[in-house]
Design an enzyme around this catalytic site. Structure first.
Site, PDB file in Angstrom:
ATOM      1  N   TYR A 135      -1.624  -3.396  -6.948  1.00  0.00           N
ATOM      2  CA  TYR A 135      -1.388  -4.221  -5.766  1.00  0.00           C
ATOM      3  C   TYR A 135      -2.428  -4.064  -4.659  1.00  0.00           C
ATOM      4  O   TYR A 135      -2.803  -2.943  -4.295  1.00  0.00           O
ATOM      5  CB  TYR A 135      -0.004  -3.891  -5.177  1.00  0.00           C
ATOM      6  CG  TYR A 135       0.458  -4.999  -4.263  1.00  0.00           C
ATOM      7  CD1 TYR A 135       1.099  -6.110  -4.776  1.00  0.00           C
ATOM      8  CD2 TYR A 135       0.184  -4.969  -2.898  1.00  0.00           C
ATOM      9  CE1 TYR A 135       1.476  -7.156  -3.959  1.00  0.00           C
ATOM     10  CE2 TYR A 135       0.558  -6.012  -2.078  1.00  0.00           C
ATOM     11  CZ  TYR A 135       1.204  -7.103  -2.614  1.00  0.00           C
ATOM     12  OH  TYR A 135       1.567  -8.140  -1.798  1.00  0.00           O
ATOM     13  N   ASP A 144      -9.581  -9.333   9.249  1.00  0.00           N
ATOM     14  CA  ASP A 144      -9.018  -8.006   8.978  1.00  0.00           C
ATOM     15  C   ASP A 144      -9.960  -6.833   9.265  1.00  0.00           C
ATOM     16  O   ASP A 144      -9.513  -5.798   9.734  1.00  0.00           O
ATOM     17  CB  ASP A 144      -8.557  -7.936   7.514  1.00  0.00           C
ATOM     18  CG  ASP A 144      -7.623  -6.768   7.239  1.00  0.00           C
ATOM     19  OD1 ASP A 144      -6.744  -6.498   8.075  1.00  0.00           O
ATOM     20  OD2 ASP A 144      -7.772  -6.116   6.196  1.00  0.00           O
ATOM     21  N   ARG A 200       0.851  -1.194   0.000  1.00  0.00           N
ATOM     22  CA  ARG A 200       0.000   0.000   0.000  1.00  0.00           C
ATOM     23  C   ARG A 200       0.887   1.244   0.000  1.00  0.00           C
ATOM     24  O   ARG A 200       1.933   1.257   0.641  1.00  0.00           O
ATOM     25  CB  ARG A 200      -0.890   0.021   1.254  1.00  0.00           C
ATOM     26  CG  ARG A 200      -2.038  -0.938   1.201  1.00  0.00           C
ATOM     27  CD  ARG A 200      -2.945  -0.785   2.405  1.00  0.00           C
ATOM     28  NE  ARG A 200      -2.332  -1.250   3.626  1.00  0.00           N
ATOM     29  CZ  ARG A 200      -1.757  -0.487   4.539  1.00  0.00           C
ATOM     30  NH1 ARG A 200      -1.721   0.830   4.390  1.00  0.00           N
ATOM     31  NH2 ARG A 200      -1.224  -0.995   5.624  1.00  0.00           N
ATOM     32  N   HIS A 219     -10.545  -1.795  11.751  1.00  0.00           N
ATOM     33  CA  HIS A 219      -9.488  -2.698  11.283  1.00  0.00           C
ATOM     34  C   HIS A 219      -9.325  -3.807  12.326  1.00  0.00           C
ATOM     35  O   HIS A 219      -8.367  -3.819  13.094  1.00  0.00           O
ATOM     36  CB  HIS A 219      -8.198  -1.869  11.136  1.00  0.00           C
ATOM     37  CG  HIS A 219      -7.090  -2.557  10.409  1.00  0.00           C
ATOM     38  ND1 HIS A 219      -5.782  -2.178  10.539  1.00  0.00           N
ATOM     39  CD2 HIS A 219      -7.089  -3.590   9.538  1.00  0.00           C
ATOM     40  CE1 HIS A 219      -5.017  -2.939   9.780  1.00  0.00           C
ATOM     41  NE2 HIS A 219      -5.797  -3.812   9.169  1.00  0.00           N
ATOM     42  N   CYS A 271       0.651  -7.799  12.065  1.00  0.00           N
ATOM     43  CA  CYS A 271       0.962  -8.070  13.479  1.00  0.00           C
ATOM     44  C   CYS A 271       0.317  -9.378  13.929  1.00  0.00           C
ATOM     45  O   CYS A 271       0.133  -9.598  15.127  1.00  0.00           O
ATOM     46  CB  CYS A 271       0.461  -6.946  14.374  1.00  0.00           C
ATOM     47  SG  CYS A 271       1.495  -5.496  14.336  1.00  0.00           S
ATOM     48  N   ARG A 276       1.619 -12.117  -0.371  1.00  0.00           N
ATOM     49  CA  ARG A 276       0.284 -12.419   0.156  1.00  0.00           C
ATOM     50  C   ARG A 276      -0.316 -13.687  -0.426  1.00  0.00           C
ATOM     51  O   ARG A 276       0.018 -14.099  -1.539  1.00  0.00           O
ATOM     52  CB  ARG A 276      -0.674 -11.257  -0.209  1.00  0.00           C
ATOM     53  CG  ARG A 276      -0.265  -9.896   0.318  1.00  0.00           C
ATOM     54  CD  ARG A 276      -0.568  -9.768   1.770  1.00  0.00           C
ATOM     55  NE  ARG A 276      -0.187  -8.474   2.301  1.00  0.00           N
ATOM     56  CZ  ARG A 276      -0.909  -7.812   3.208  1.00  0.00           C
ATOM     57  NH1 ARG A 276      -2.038  -8.290   3.664  1.00  0.00           N
ATOM     58  NH2 ARG A 276      -0.469  -6.662   3.684  1.00  0.00           N
ATOM     59  N   LYS A 285      -9.523  -1.835   1.949  1.00  0.00           N
ATOM     60  CA  LYS A 285      -9.166  -0.697   2.799  1.00  0.00           C
ATOM     61  C   LYS A 285      -9.922   0.567   2.378  1.00  0.00           C
ATOM     62  O   LYS A 285     -10.358   1.352   3.217  1.00  0.00           O
ATOM     63  CB  LYS A 285      -7.658  -0.450   2.738  1.00  0.00           C
ATOM     64  CG  LYS A 285      -6.820  -1.666   3.091  1.00  0.00           C
ATOM     65  CD  LYS A 285      -7.067  -2.125   4.494  1.00  0.00           C
ATOM     66  CE  LYS A 285      -6.153  -3.279   4.856  1.00  0.00           C
ATOM     67  NZ  LYS A 285      -6.388  -3.767   6.215  1.00  0.00           N
ATOM     68  N   SER A 310      -1.327  -3.591  10.659  1.00  0.00           N
ATOM     69  CA  SER A 310      -1.065  -4.538   9.574  1.00  0.00           C
ATOM     70  C   SER A 310       0.143  -5.418   9.907  1.00  0.00           C
ATOM     71  O   SER A 310       1.131  -4.929  10.465  1.00  0.00           O
ATOM     72  CB  SER A 310      -0.760  -3.775   8.293  1.00  0.00           C
ATOM     73  OG  SER A 310      -1.801  -2.870   8.032  1.00  0.00           O
TER      74      SER A 310
END
Ligand code: OXD
Ligand code: MN
Length: 646
Positions: free
Chosen positions: A256, A332, A107, A285, A309, A428, A265, A307
């Protein structure tokens, strides 16, 4: 390959078109582009206008209206293979590998904007002319100018795909609908996994409002410069724009993840959080998990972590305490709303997992490994000579016989001789939620699942104990506002630097963070609500030798066990300066895989906490400034007083 439908190129008098909507629809199919899939005349009038307007702007050669069918997916994967974007991974069933241009791997927060007439509606005004760390603003007029430099004719030679998608179960009162227009078939294939996409969404839309999502990789044909890895993108011109007043997203130049799968998002968090503020709910989130004990008693917990974690690991955890079963609702994003009885209920607006691959293994997350065995698109992972995938963390799970080709195409990659990791740190997997072996039976309940607790957490190597509970809702909101974590590879920041990441929403706020805090605080004034308890966890504390003090993963169930009992108001907490921590004997450590020093794990070093208070004070003062609600300042002052007595 499936057959394509053809139409003729033809010019039609605009006056005639105006007079007959029906003719207009028919003729649309015969203009300067071909509708190669689907029937534009069957789109609701407002969707048709949106498509038409952007066809005129972007000038694609073809239009493809997605129906979400298998036939369509076969067509897309055929096209993607032909274009060298997807490669089949023969070791698994219907799995694919994509490798991006190495300049398009995460991102891009610095190029992500929220556009509102008033800047203050988007970001607080930092003190002394500092740059806001809580989002980027541009006026709608300036943003329109930027878009006008980028979008005209940007899809020439390409196909514009029209994706009708639902965030949340189709038809749920908690769900919302979007229409994404994109010139990337990879995006369509990914949106098919990550959202509910296709004709049934148009039926549910039924002429109603939708969020407009326009996306282009920004590389019209013929190309004027080479494309790397067959991955068209334009990093120099990348821009991700959100218009809050018109529920519209425009993203240019990147193919991406969060930059291009606009349901995630952009819609579910940035547009979603603003809608949530207006309509009285939360777009967060957060993962959502179910926790059931051996008596069949069940709680649902929502948890916010920045993100990369370990949200996916926690959401799919295999409990090391045999008396608990964890089930997954989402990994998420949570959309949450209080119902008429005052109970907070949550849905996962997504339909799949777009998880960080490195670190995922049968040891750390066997459920994720099971989930990604089929129907999965992998991006920027390494490839093995037996047609499989590899990333850092899978070393012990693969035969030494196979050769590894790194994400950058280094064919004989080895840890010893290669300087770079095999997989990109933000590589990913994109896999359907339905394949998760522990998917919660209620995960598609249109009313959502009842949330009993909210957890905040981050990567805190120092000073922050394993778990603590807030004294009350207001203190809980303060804890969310005070979140800090080490940076990860999900965006362009340097890993290991400690960043403020309030509510794990720093890159995703759709409006002024001060107003966001006011929104959260406003719920404590509504007596009829059954407010969930709020906790903070830290799995990442390290000792003086740099070793993790807590084993993490399945052993985190011991912390969930304590939280479960606290939801039931068991008397197992003791008060400290920062909140309520477990009475030591109440943490179930039977059979724990590693010796832990509870005293050290829960210690509250005075100097550390004084520094923390100072850092928060400076952050709130510099960054949130006059928009900081007084209740948050009051909580900070109270913490300061308590820390002085440590
Ligand atoms: C994600 C992120 O992709 O937070 O989920 O970056
Ligand atoms: Mn995320």
């Amino acid at each position: 390959m499936p057959e394509l439908e053809n139409c003729e190129n033809e010019q039609v008098s605009p006056r005639l078109l105006k007079d007959s909507p029906q003719l207009k629809r028919q003729c649309l199919q015969m203009r300067h582009y071909r509708v190669i899939y689907g029937d534009i005349g069957l789109l609701p009038e407002n969707v048709q206008s949106y498509v038409e307007e952007n066809v005129r702007l972007c000038r694609p050669d073809n239009v493809h209206i997605c129906d979400g069918s298998e036939r369509e997916n076969d067509l897309l994967t055929y096209v993607l293979q032909k274009d060298g974007i997807l490669k089949k991974l023969p070791k698994y069933e219907n799995c694919w590998l994509a490798r991006t241009d190495p300049a398009d791997v995460a991102r891009v927060e610095r190029l992500t904007y929220i556009s509102t007439e008033l800047k203050r509606d988007t970001v607080p005004t930092p003190k002394n002319g500092a740059v806001s760390q809580l989002g980027n603003w541009m006026s709608p007029a300036d943003m329109d100018n930027e878009l006008n430099i980028r979008f005209p004719e940007c899809m020439k030679g390409r196909t514009m795909y029209v994706i009708p998608f639902s965030m949340g179960p189709v038809g749920s009162p908690l769900s919302k609908i979007g229409i994404q227009l994109t010139d990337s078939a990879y995006v369509v294939a990914s949106m098919r996994i990550m959202t509910r996409m296709g004709s049934n969404v148009l039926a549910a839309l039924n002429g109603g409002q939708f969020v407009k999502c326009l996306h282009s990789v920004g590389r019209p044909l013929p190309l004027t410069a080479p494309v790397h890895n067959n991955w068209p993108c334009d990093p120099k011109m990348t821009l991700v724009a959100h218009f809050q007043e018109r529920n519209e997203i425009c993203s240019f130049g990147s193919g991406y993840g969060g930059n291009s799968l606009l349901g995630k998002k952009c819609f579910a968090l940035r547009i979603g959080s603003k809608l949530a503020q207006k309509e009285g709910w939360f777009a967060e989130h957060m993962l959502i998990l179910g926790l059931e004990n051996s008596k069949g008693e069940k709680k649902y917990i929502a948890a916010a972590f920045p993100s990369a974690c370990g949200k996916t690991n926690l959401a799919m955890m295999t409990s090391s305490l045999p008396e608990y079963k964890v089930t997954c609702v989402g990994d998420d994003i949570a959309w949450m709303r209080f119902d008429e009885s005052g109970q907070l209920r949550a849905i996962n607006p997504e339909n799949g997992f777009f998880g960080v691959a490195p670190g995922t293994s049968n040891k750390t997350n066997p459920c994720a490994m099971e989930t990604i065995k089929s129907n999965t698109v992998f991006t920027n992972v390494a490839e093995t000579s037996d047609g499989g995938i590899f990333w850092e963390g899978l070393e012990k799970e693969m035969s030494s016989e196979v050769e590894i080709t790194s994400w950058l195409g280094d064919e004989h990659w080895s840890k010893e001789k290669s300087q770079k990791p095999a997989a990109h740190p933000n590589s990913r997997f994109c896999a359907p939620a339905s394949q998760c072996p522990i998917l919660d039976s209620e995960w598609e309940n249109p009313k959502g699942v009842p949330i009993d607790a909210i957890i905040f957490g981050g990567r805190r190597p120092e000073g922050v104990p394993l778990v603590y509970e807030s004294f009350n809702w207001q203190h809980g909101v303060f804890i969310g506002a005070s979140m800090r974590s080490e940076a990860t590879a999900a965006a362009e920041h340097k890993a290991k630097s400690l960043m403020h990441d309030p509510f794990a929403m720093r890159p995703f706020f759709g409006y002024n963070f001060g107003d966001y805090l006011k929104h959260w605080l406003s719920f404590q004034e509504k007596n009829e609500l059954n407010l969930p308890k709020i906790f903070h966890v830290n799995w990442f504390r390290k000792d003086s030798k740099g070793q993790f003090m807590w084993p993490g993963f399945g052993e985190n169930s011991r912390v969930l066990d304590w939280i479960f009992k606290r939801i039931n108001n068991e008397d197992i907490a003791q008060e400290t300066a920062i909140g309520l921590v477990p009475k030591f004997e109440s943490l179930n450590l039977d059979g724990l895989s590693q010796q832990v020093d509870l005293k050290a794990l829960f210690s509250l070093p005075r100097e550390f906490w004084q520094e923390e208070v100072k850092a928060l004070d400076k952050y709130f003062d510099d960054q949130v400034n006059v928009d900081l609600p007084p209740q948050i300042l009051e909580e900070l002052r109270n913490l300061d007083e308590r820390v002085k007595k440590l």
